[in-house]
Design an enzyme around this catalytic site. Structure first.
Site: not given
Ligand code: GDP
Length: 421
Positions: A12-13, A15, A17, A41, A237
């Site tokens: 996750g994270d 990028g 977005g 995001h 998740t």
């Protein structure tokens, strides 16, 4: 542009977005296909810097329709506030629609999430405490409430009262305050009154887009290592970030998706608990965390930091068959003479490049190659060919070990700091 899914290929994270915001400039329809407001995001563009939790990152293109898909769980009050924030900063949300079949994230989900984490004690999962896990649990247990149900006020109030009968037993048993059915229902109905005409059957929108060859983007949340089925269970998740679920969560036939972009950071980060083989400790981690501003978009928690893990990214590749990779934050590795690069794990005396299940992964240690660094700032470069040779070699090694070609390279947070090939 075909139907494109944008998928996280790490923890996750990565990028997503930024990549969605970039590709959305040329899209007609952008759909978030899973998750809730448990991750953010980050988008940096001409409107400013935004941390979006629910609204698709395509919202900055006024000509695109944005949809919160059926695969999401939605806290209506949070969504209302996010829409107000966007409108307040000059971003139109007129084209935003919400699937009437998505599930409501209710206040008891948040309360139960926090209770669950507290009761797990040392074995906590490190959730963001936003209630996303319990909302999906209720969906699967057939206790969920779909968004269209808010249209029937008395039926909705009855559902809330009924659900709270059991939820309040759990909350009070563990010493938490019970929730009041009227207050809970009032809060959701108030938000629904503001959002009501955006809550629609989204299938005709998607069907029309596919039938007319419109350019469609499907935006995932989190990454393959946090996938409910293929990630580091239970530190995952409660939904599936993988491209296979994009079809279900967006309501788009699986065979319509022809392009799958896997987003990877040039190194690794993780928020929350669970195995993370290439994790760095101490000063080495702090230095990269500070330079790269690796703090959670939802909670502000410091992210865990590690070297690039090709086993993890290849695991994602095997599950998603990426048509291309987008490598982000390459600019953050500009100060190393040598960069460790994990190509395999050592596990019980053997080297493997397959992803073992969680408890075995806990015992795995990374096997590193040492790649040459480039020791220069690459933030102003705007063409892949202009990158220093060691940076190009680093990217080539990602392609070779993960098994997918690189289409985009990020050298800064801004939309235009992306080098296309
Ligand atoms: P997402 O949830 O996958 O969208 O990722 P986040 O937004 O949580 O985290 C990615 C962070 O990296 C954000 O702060 C982005 O602005 C930033 N970012 C994305 N791409 C790049 C890049 O190529 N270089 C730099 N320096 N920052 C980037």
């Amino acid at each position: 542009m075909p139907v494109t899914a944008i998928v996280g290929a790490q923890w996750g994270d990565e990028g997503k977005g930024k990549i969605t915001d970039l590709l959305a400039q040329e899209a007609d329809l952008v759909i978030r296909y899973q998750g809730g407001n448990n991750a953010g995001h980050t988008v940096v563009n001409e409107f400013g810097t935004f941390k979006l939790h629910l609204v698709p990152s395509g919202i900055f293109n006024p000509n695109a329709t944005c949809v919160l898909g059926t695969g999401m769980v939605i806290d209506l009050a949070t969504l209302r506030d996010e829409i107000r924030m966007l409108e307040g900063r000059g971003v139109s949300t007129a084209n935003l629609r919400i699937s009437e079949r998505a599930h409501l994230l209710m206040p008891w989900h948040t309360a139960l999430d926090r209770l669950d984490e507290r009761e797990r004690g040392r074995r906590k999962l490190g959730t963001t405490g936003q209630g996303v896990g319990p909302a999906y649990a209720d969906k699967v247990a057939r206790h969920g409430i779909q968004l269209y149900e808010v249209r029937d006020e008395s039926g909705f109030r009855a559902r809330v009262a009924h659900e709270l009968e059991t939820k309040n037993v759990i909350l009070t048993k563990f010493g938490d305050a019970p929730l009041d059915a009227r207050t809970v229902a009032d809060g959701v109905l108030e938000a629904a009154a503001v959002l009501g005409d955006r809550i629609v059957d989204t299938l005709p929108i998607v069907e029309h887009a596919v039938a007319t060859d419109a350019r469609v983007l499907l935006e995932g949340q989190l990454g393959a290592m946090r996938d409910l089925d293929w990630g580091i269970y239970p530190y995952v998740t409660s939904s599936n970030p993988l491209a296979g679920f994009a079809s279900i969560g967006a309501g788009i036939p699986a065979r319509s998706i022809t392009r799958v972009v896997g987003v990877v950071k040039a190194y690794s980060t993780a928020v929350g608990e669970g195995p993370f083989p290439t994790e760095l400790a101490g000063e080495e981690a702090n230095a990269l965390r500070e330079r790269a501003e690796e703090y959670g978009a939802t909670t502000g928690r410091p992210r865990r930091i590690g070297w690039f893990d090709a086993v993890a990214a290849r695991h994602a590749q095997r599950l998603n068959a990426f048509t291309e990779l987008a490598v982000t934050k390459l600019d953050m590795l500009g100060s190393y003479e040598e960069i460790p690069f994990c190509t395999a794990y050592s596990l019980d005396g053997r080297l493997t490049s397959d992803m073992p299940p969680t408890k075995l992964l806990d015992r795995a240690t990374p096997h590193y190659e040492r790649l040459r660094g480039w020791c220069q700032d690459i933030g102003a470069i705007r063409e892949q060919a202009q990158l220093p040779a060691p940076a190009r070699a680093y990217l080539k090694r990602i392609e070779e070990t993960v098994g997918a070609p690189i289409g985009m390279v990020g050298v800064g947070p801004e939309r235009n700091a992306t080098l296309l090939s």
